[in-house]
Design an enzyme around this catalytic site. Sequence first.
Site, PDB file in Angstrom:
ATOM      1  N   LEU A   1     -27.033  32.292 -50.260  1.00 37.52           N
ATOM      2  CA  LEU A   1     -26.440  32.859 -49.047  1.00 37.52           C
ATOM      3  C   LEU A   1     -25.466  34.000 -49.302  1.00 37.52           C
ATOM      4  CD1 LEU A   1     -25.870  29.515 -47.104  1.00 37.52           C
ATOM      5  CD2 LEU A   1     -27.934  30.935 -47.189  1.00 37.52           C
ATOM      6  N   CYS A   2     -25.259  34.402 -50.556  1.00 34.66           N
ATOM      7  CA  CYS A   2     -24.438  35.587 -50.830  1.00 34.66           C
ATOM      8  C   CYS A   2     -25.262  36.841 -50.546  1.00 34.66           C
ATOM      9  CB  CYS A   2     -23.998  35.618 -52.291  1.00 34.66           C
ATOM     10  SG  CYS A   2     -22.566  34.605 -52.644  1.00 34.66           S
ATOM     11  N   HIS A   3     -24.593  37.849 -50.025  1.00 35.03           N
ATOM     12  CA  HIS A   3     -25.250  39.125 -49.753  1.00 35.03           C
ATOM     13  C   HIS A   3     -25.345  39.951 -51.037  1.00 35.03           C
ATOM     14  CE1 HIS A   3     -23.702  37.967 -45.776  1.00 35.03           C
ATOM     15  NE2 HIS A   3     -24.715  38.664 -45.294  1.00 35.03           N
TER      16      HIS A   3
ATOM     17  N   MET B   1     -16.731  35.961 -54.394  1.00 33.49           N
ATOM     18  CA  MET B   1     -17.723  35.241 -55.198  1.00 33.49           C
ATOM     19  C   MET B   1     -18.123  36.050 -56.426  1.00 33.49           C
ATOM     20  SD  MET B   1     -17.804  32.373 -53.852  1.00 33.49           S
ATOM     21  CE  MET B   1     -18.907  31.752 -55.107  1.00 33.49           C
ATOM     22  N   GLU B   2     -18.160  37.367 -56.287  1.00 34.59           N
ATOM     23  CA  GLU B   2     -18.492  38.218 -57.427  1.00 34.59           C
ATOM     24  C   GLU B   2     -17.405  38.134 -58.496  1.00 34.59           C
ATOM     25  OE1 GLU B   2     -21.181  39.133 -54.280  1.00 34.59           O
ATOM     26  OE2 GLU B   2     -19.002  38.893 -54.250  1.00 34.59           O
TER      27      GLU B   2
ATOM     28  N   ASP C   1     -20.823  29.679 -75.187  1.00 39.68           N
ATOM     29  CA  ASP C   1     -22.136  29.793 -75.820  1.00 39.68           C
ATOM     30  C   ASP C   1     -22.034  30.396 -77.215  1.00 39.68           C
ATOM     31  OD1 ASP C   1     -25.062  29.751 -75.907  1.00 39.68           O
ATOM     32  OD2 ASP C   1     -24.895  31.933 -75.740  1.00 39.68           O
TER      33      ASP C   1
END
Length: 161
Positions: free
Chosen positions: A75-77, A113-114, A128
């Site tokens: 749902l993120c653009h 969110m980014e 990692d």
Amino acid sequence: MSQLTHINAAGEAHMVDVSAKAETVREARAEAFVTMHSETLAMIIDGKHHKGDVFATARIAGIQAAKRTWELIPLCHPLLLSKVEVQLQAESEHNRVRIESLCRLTGKTGVEMEALTAASVAALTIYDMCKAVQKDMVIGPVRLLAKSGGNSGDFKVDTHD
């Protein structure tokens, strides 16, 4: 309290329609931490990791992740980011790496969110690259530090937490 914007009247998840919103400059900053043994941190700082420059790799991974957030988070653009910055700092006194990300654009939706994705993926990349020498590293906390622009106004975390 505000309503959840990604849930419609029927309780279903949906992508928010931002077409009627005005374009404004929006910016967000986030941070993440990776705590490790002092020997692992020293290996990173001294550039003695057999996989190469841990910070450079994590920085690039964070930038790439910010650009691809819309593919990772439902749902993120998809956004046309104008700036993504990822800074990494060894904090020897705490045996950890602090990651801070900044995302900026001129657009109709925010970049929180980014910024969070950039910091998180940079932290995952450090894990990692170093897991061969230490598997019990701890990632976290990860949090939004600040955001500006948009209808919801500005936000800045209380740094006394």
